[in-house]
Design an enzyme around this catalytic site. Sequence first.
Site, PDB file in Angstrom:
ATOM      1  N   ASN A 210     108.978  77.585  88.070  1.00  0.00           N
ATOM      2  CA  ASN A 210     107.921  78.545  88.410  1.00  0.00           C
ATOM      3  C   ASN A 210     107.038  78.772  87.197  1.00  0.00           C
ATOM      4  O   ASN A 210     107.271  78.188  86.135  1.00  0.00           O
ATOM      5  CB  ASN A 210     108.535  79.849  88.945  1.00  0.00           C
ATOM      6  CG  ASN A 210     109.474  80.463  87.932  1.00  0.00           C
ATOM      7  OD1 ASN A 210     109.062  80.869  86.865  1.00  0.00           O
ATOM      8  ND2 ASN A 210     110.770  80.505  88.253  1.00  0.00           N
ATOM      9  N   ASP A 279     115.656  81.323  92.865  1.00  0.00           N
ATOM     10  CA  ASP A 279     116.638  81.835  93.820  1.00  0.00           C
ATOM     11  C   ASP A 279     117.433  80.705  94.462  1.00  0.00           C
ATOM     12  O   ASP A 279     118.534  80.927  94.946  1.00  0.00           O
ATOM     13  CB  ASP A 279     115.937  82.675  94.897  1.00  0.00           C
ATOM     14  CG  ASP A 279     115.429  83.996  94.314  1.00  0.00           C
ATOM     15  OD1 ASP A 279     116.110  84.538  93.415  1.00  0.00           O
ATOM     16  OD2 ASP A 279     114.353  84.467  94.729  1.00  0.00           O
ATOM     17  N   LYS A 289     116.435  58.347  89.471  1.00  0.00           N
ATOM     18  CA  LYS A 289     115.119  58.737  89.984  1.00  0.00           C
ATOM     19  C   LYS A 289     114.994  58.345  91.464  1.00  0.00           C
ATOM     20  O   LYS A 289     115.311  57.198  91.835  1.00  0.00           O
ATOM     21  CB  LYS A 289     114.041  58.016  89.152  1.00  0.00           C
ATOM     22  CG  LYS A 289     112.653  58.471  89.445  1.00  0.00           C
ATOM     23  CD  LYS A 289     111.664  57.744  88.557  1.00  0.00           C
ATOM     24  CE  LYS A 289     110.261  57.975  89.081  1.00  0.00           C
ATOM     25  NZ  LYS A 289     109.306  57.022  88.546  1.00  0.00           N
ATOM     26  N   ILE A 307     122.167  86.613  88.675  1.00  0.00           N
ATOM     27  CA  ILE A 307     122.825  86.888  87.382  1.00  0.00           C
ATOM     28  C   ILE A 307     122.857  88.394  87.106  1.00  0.00           C
ATOM     29  O   ILE A 307     123.894  88.968  86.755  1.00  0.00           O
ATOM     30  CB  ILE A 307     122.090  86.148  86.235  1.00  0.00           C
ATOM     31  CG1 ILE A 307     122.074  84.650  86.538  1.00  0.00           C
ATOM     32  CG2 ILE A 307     122.743  86.433  84.895  1.00  0.00           C
ATOM     33  CD1 ILE A 307     121.138  83.832  85.665  1.00  0.00           C
ATOM     34  N   LYS A 337     115.204  97.087  94.582  1.00  0.00           N
ATOM     35  CA  LYS A 337     115.981  96.192  93.714  1.00  0.00           C
ATOM     36  C   LYS A 337     116.885  97.010  92.783  1.00  0.00           C
ATOM     37  O   LYS A 337     118.017  96.631  92.489  1.00  0.00           O
ATOM     38  CB  LYS A 337     115.046  95.308  92.888  1.00  0.00           C
ATOM     39  CG  LYS A 337     114.605  94.079  93.677  1.00  0.00           C
ATOM     40  CD  LYS A 337     113.623  93.196  92.964  1.00  0.00           C
ATOM     41  CE  LYS A 337     113.064  92.195  93.978  1.00  0.00           C
ATOM     42  NZ  LYS A 337     111.970  91.399  93.507  1.00  0.00           N
ATOM     43  N   LYS A 341     120.737  96.360  93.301  1.00  0.00           N
ATOM     44  CA  LYS A 341     121.497  95.667  92.240  1.00  0.00           C
ATOM     45  C   LYS A 341     122.229  96.663  91.345  1.00  0.00           C
ATOM     46  O   LYS A 341     122.839  96.265  90.356  1.00  0.00           O
ATOM     47  CB  LYS A 341     120.557  94.791  91.402  1.00  0.00           C
ATOM     48  CG  LYS A 341     119.850  93.708  92.220  1.00  0.00           C
ATOM     49  CD  LYS A 341     119.140  92.673  91.354  1.00  0.00           C
ATOM     50  CE  LYS A 341     118.224  91.802  92.207  1.00  0.00           C
ATOM     51  NZ  LYS A 341     117.827  90.555  91.587  1.00  0.00           N
TER      52      LYS A 341
END
Length: 403
Positions: A210, A279, A289, A307, A337, A341
Amino acid sequence: MKSIQGRKIVLAVTGGVAAYKAAELVRLLVKAGANVHVVLTEGGARFVTAVTFQALSGNPVWSDLWDARMANNMAHIDLSRDADAILIAPATADVIARLVHGLADDLLTTLCLARDCPLIVAPAMNRQMWEHPATRRNVALLHQDGVTVFGPDSGEQACGEVGMGRMLEPEALLAQLETFFGSGRMRGRKVVMTAGPTFEAIDPVRGITNTSSGKMGYALARACVVAGAEVVLVSGPVALPLPDGVRRVEVQSALQMREAVFEALPGADVFIGVAAVADYRPADQAEHKIKKSGESMTLTLVPNPDILAEVAGLPNPPFCVGFAAESRDLDKYAEGKRQGKRLRLVVGNLVQHGLGGDDNQVVLYDDHGRHPLAPASKVELAARIVDHIASLMLPPSQITQNG
Ligand code: CTP
C-alpha cells in the site's frame, strides 16, 4: 514548547577543520526555530569567517573578550545569561584541556567559566589526540564537572586517518540537542512500534502493498526518543532515514512484522501500531516467477493476524495505541477500533488529509472522549501525541486533559 523552537543557543566554534560543519549546524538550528549566537575563537576564524556565521544566524558574531558592542562591555557574562545552552562544536583537544583547568584567557573560556546554563561540547580531533591519555583524563573531568559531551564519531578524518574523533554530523548534533531539551516525560519507558506498509509476496518479483510512507510512524519514533524513551521500531519497507536513537527492525510481510513485534515486546510499556498492515496476504507464494498464460487468473487471499489487537489482548498488555486512517465517518470508525481492539488511545485521521504528505490533521480518541489537534506537520503532531500518551500514563490523580 518544541524542544529547539525558541531556544537561545550560544554556539562556540573553535579551530578545527570541522568548523565548516558548524555553518550547516547554524542553518539547521535556525531552521528548527533556535536563536543562535555564535562565538568564534581565533582558531575557528582561520577556518570559517565571522561573515558566514553572521549571515546564517542573523546575529552578530562574538570573538573578543574586550568587544565594546555589548552595552556593559561584558560579553562573557551577558551572552550566557538568557541562553539555554552553550554548545562548543567543534571542540578541539586544546579547548577541552583549557576548560577542565578553568582557564579564562579569552572570550570562550571566560564565558564558560561565568555561565549559568548547561555546557555541551562536541569534540573534533585526530584519533591519536582523542586517544591520548591527557585527552581521556580531560574528557573524564568534563563529565565530572557536569558537562555534556556529544560524540565524537568514528570514521574517515580530514588528515586521511580513520578512527574515533570526528565531530558528529550537524543532523546528529541537532538530534542530540532535541533529546537534550526534550520533555523527558517518557524517560525509563520502553516503546515498541510498527510503521510503514507491509509487502505480501505473490512470487519472487511481485507482491501486494500500500502507499503508506511511514512518515508519521518515523516521526513518532523520534518524538518518543526525544521524550526520553527507548524505542524499537518494527518497520515495513520505506524510503526514510533511521531517526537518531531509534532501534529499527526491518521486515517485509505482516507475519514477519508480528514475529518481530512479539520478539521486542518483553518489558515494553507502550505499543504503538502505526503500520498500514495488509489485512490479507496471498494464500500461496509461488517459488518461481509466475509466467503469463493469457488467461485470467484468480489470487486467493487469506487474512493476516491483527498485530495490534493481539498485543492489546495479552493478559498484561502494554499501553496500546492504534491509528485509524479512514475515508469517512472518522468518529464512528476510530472509536469503534479503539473499543473493538481494546486500545487506550486511537489517533484518527481522514486519509484525504494526511496520506504520504508531511502534514496531517488528527483527532485523538481516549477514555475521556475526542480531542481534535490543530493541523500541523507530522513532526509536530508526533510530539503532541507522545505528550498525550505520557499524560494518560500518569497515575489517574495526575491526569490533565490536553488537545
Ligand atoms: N493493525 C495491525 N495489524 C493488522 C491491521 C491493523 O496491527 N493486521 C493496526 C494498525 O497498525 C492500526 C490499527 O490496527 O494501528 C488500525 O488499522 P486499520 O488498517 O485502520 O484498521 P483495520 O483494523 O485493519 O480495519 P479496516 O482495514 O477494516 O479499516
